[in-house]
Design a protein around this motif. Structure first.
Motif, short mmCIF file in Angstrom:
data_model
loop_
_atom_site.label_atom_id
_atom_site.label_comp_id
_atom_site.label_asym_id
_atom_site.label_seq_id
_atom_site.Cartn_x
_atom_site.Cartn_y
_atom_site.Cartn_z
N SER A 23 1.40 -8.79 59.20
CA SER A 23 2.52 -9.10 57.79
C SER A 23 3.30 -7.53 57.26
O SER A 23 4.64 -8.10 56.68
N THR A 24 3.30 -6.90 58.78
CA THR A 24 4.53 -6.21 58.09
C THR A 24 6.17 -6.97 59.11
O THR A 24 6.44 -6.63 58.13
N LEU A 141 -0.51 -11.24 52.04
CA LEU A 141 -0.42 -10.34 51.57
C LEU A 141 -2.39 -9.65 51.20
O LEU A 141 -2.46 -10.78 50.21
N GLU A 144 -4.40 -5.67 48.64
CA GLU A 144 -4.48 -4.11 48.15
C GLU A 144 -3.22 -3.72 48.83
O GLU A 144 -2.46 -2.52 48.70
N LYS A 145 -1.99 -4.72 49.52
CA LYS A 145 -1.00 -4.69 50.00
C LYS A 145 0.22 -5.34 49.06
O LYS A 145 1.69 -4.76 48.82
N THR A 149 3.82 -3.69 48.01
CA THR A 149 5.10 -4.05 48.83
C THR A 149 5.46 -5.05 47.38
O THR A 149 7.31 -4.50 47.44
#
Length: 491
Positions: A23-24, A141, A144-145, A149
């Protein structure tokens, strides 16, 4: 509003080599793609005179370096955003980044103005990076992100515009204008490799055919309006060409709405504009496009005027650009904060706070701009306002439409902001031109009127934010519309 249901989210999907995506890494690649596009949007403007002299072109001819980019971005963004919803956002993102890379390299190597204008038109295709990136974030994603983002990505587009203006002077002074394109090309290469090897293809689609009639009518409308706005100062606002193009654009826009209401697979579902959470976000984006580029015209111009005038500060291009750094820094901070606020209390509060911040940002220099600290404080509030509001706009839209309409909805918001930017630039430039000394230098009144004009426009953003639905109302409407993939939304 149509109630086409999105495909269910299934979490992250394997990349081309079978591994689970990081994800990062996805966020980094998307951020670099967005940053490169946003930087290219503004990096060229401060260097236009240098480019024109080097290529032996007139000022009016050189202005097409900006106009071609603007027209291309406005026309292609909704088309490519819709294609992303249809065939896959990653596939279209790879195509868009490839076109952007070709355009950047061609511009860096351009031997003449014609080639440079073609290269800039190619770069404009990357206007779709924003809607495609937000769609990928929403699809891939964890819930919660998503809001944080999207806040970061939305802020990056403002950050990139600021970085472009800050960096243009040093790059041209110490290297050459060709490096205005070589440096962003490096970012594009990294983003492109990341999209090819580090991103999965989302299963969320809205199959169908591209609405060619709507595409053609929208292209006519946007080209006519933006060409009139871009060239109005040169042609004259009362000139037959300017008035005729504005009239053509307005008629074509009405025709586009009528066409889209009748076709079964529209390019943009105009019924979405009737959704309170959508139209309020579009109005805020329009205002902030105006305000953002209004300040990018007013502040550097004020800083670079001779101090002997009594109201200029005598800074060179590089020094003037550095005074925009507080604006850029605050965007970096405010964007993710907006995402956190959206997740906890919804997009309305950060949108409202952003609107209030931008009003303060212009009200201060409208009252007094004779000291450098006033310019700096104005820039701080500008960065806070842009970071909060633009991030909240994107989140407000995706919380109001199904996942398989993310591309078209965010594309419309991007085009609206582009129009706001064009109008803001043209209006402020016209104000400065109409309030100039015999030597062609802007008077102090030009800046006072310009800041007051931006203040008045910014008030519209506050009103739009007040009109936006509350978190509870928005999410109730989201459930009714088929949105079930966001944190806090359940069926």
């Amino acid at each position: 509003m149509t109630e086409t249901m999105a495909s269910p989210r299934t979490g992250s999907h394997p990349t081309t080599d079978g591994r689970r995506p990081n994800s990062t890494a996805i966020i980094v690649y998307l951020s670099l793609g967005g940053l490169s596009f946003a930087v290219l949007q503004s990096l060229v403007a401060p260097a236009l005179s240098t480019i024109g002299r080097d290529l032996g072109a007139s000022t009016s001819a050189t202005s097409w370096v900006l106009t071609a980019y603007l027209l291309s971005a406005s026309v292609l963004t909704p088309i490519l955003g819709r294609l992303g919803d249809m065939v896959g956002k990653r596939k279209v993102l790879i195509v868009v980044l490839t076109i952007l890379l070709v355009g950047a390299v061609l511009a860096a190597l351009a031997p003449n103005l014609g080639t440079l204008i073609v290269a800039r038109a190619l770069q404009g295709a990357a206007g779709a990076v924003m809607p495609l990136s937000i769609g990928i974030v929403r699809d891939e994603l964890p819930k919660e992100k998503v809001s944080v983002t999207i806040g970061l990505l939305s802020a990056i587009f403002g950050i990139g515009a600021g970085v472009g203006i800050v960096a243009a002077g040093p790059i041209v002074e110490h290297l050459s204008w060709h490096w205005l394109f070589w440096l962003p090309a490096v970012l594009v290469v990294i983003a492109l490799l990341g999209a090819v090897f580090g991103m999965p293809e989302s299963p969320v689609r809205k199959p169908g055919r591209l609405d060619m009639l709507g595409t053609g009518v929208l292209a006519v409308s946007l080209v006519a309006i933006l060409l009139a706005v871009s060239e109005g100062e040169t042609w004259g606002w009362g000139d037959a060409k300017t008035v005729g193009l504005l009239a053509l654009g307005a008629v074509a826009l009405v025709a586009f709405v009528l066409v889209e209401l009748r076709v079964t697979e529209p390019l943009i579902d105009v019924r979405l504009f009737a959704v309170r959470g959508v139209w309020t976000a579009h109005l805020v984006a329009l205002v902030f496009g105006f305000a953002m580029f209004g300040t990018f015209v007013l502040v550097p111009t004020l800083l670079q005027l001779p101090s002997a005038l009594g109201y200029g500060f005598g800074k060179d291009v590089t020094q003037a650009g550095l005074f925009l750094l507080p604006t850029v820094v605050m965007m970096v901070i405010a964007g993710p904060i907006a995402g956190i606020l959206v997740r906890r209390i919804g997009p309305k509060p950060p949108m409202l706070l952003g609107g209030i911040s931008i009003v303060v940002a212009f009200l201060l220099p409208a009252i007094a701009h004779g000291e450098l600290w006033q310019v700096v404080v104005s820039g701080v509030f500008t960065g806070i306002g842009i970071g909060l509001a633009l991030a909240a706009c994107s989140n407000a839209i995706i919380e109001s439409v199904p996942a398989n309409q993310t591309g078209e909805a965010i594309s419309a918001n991007t085009v609206v902001r582009t129009i706001g930017s064009s109008v803001g630039t043209a209006v402020i430039a016209a104000l400065i031109t109409s309030h100039s000394t015999a030597q062609g230098l802007p008077t102090d009144d030009a800046f006072t009127i310009g800041f007051w004009a931006c203040t008045g426009v910014a008030v519209l953003a506050v009103l739009a934010a007040v009109a936006a639905p509350s978190m509870r109302a928005r999410r109730a409407a989201a459930v009714a519309a088929g949105v079930d993939d966001l944190d806090g939304v359940t069926r």
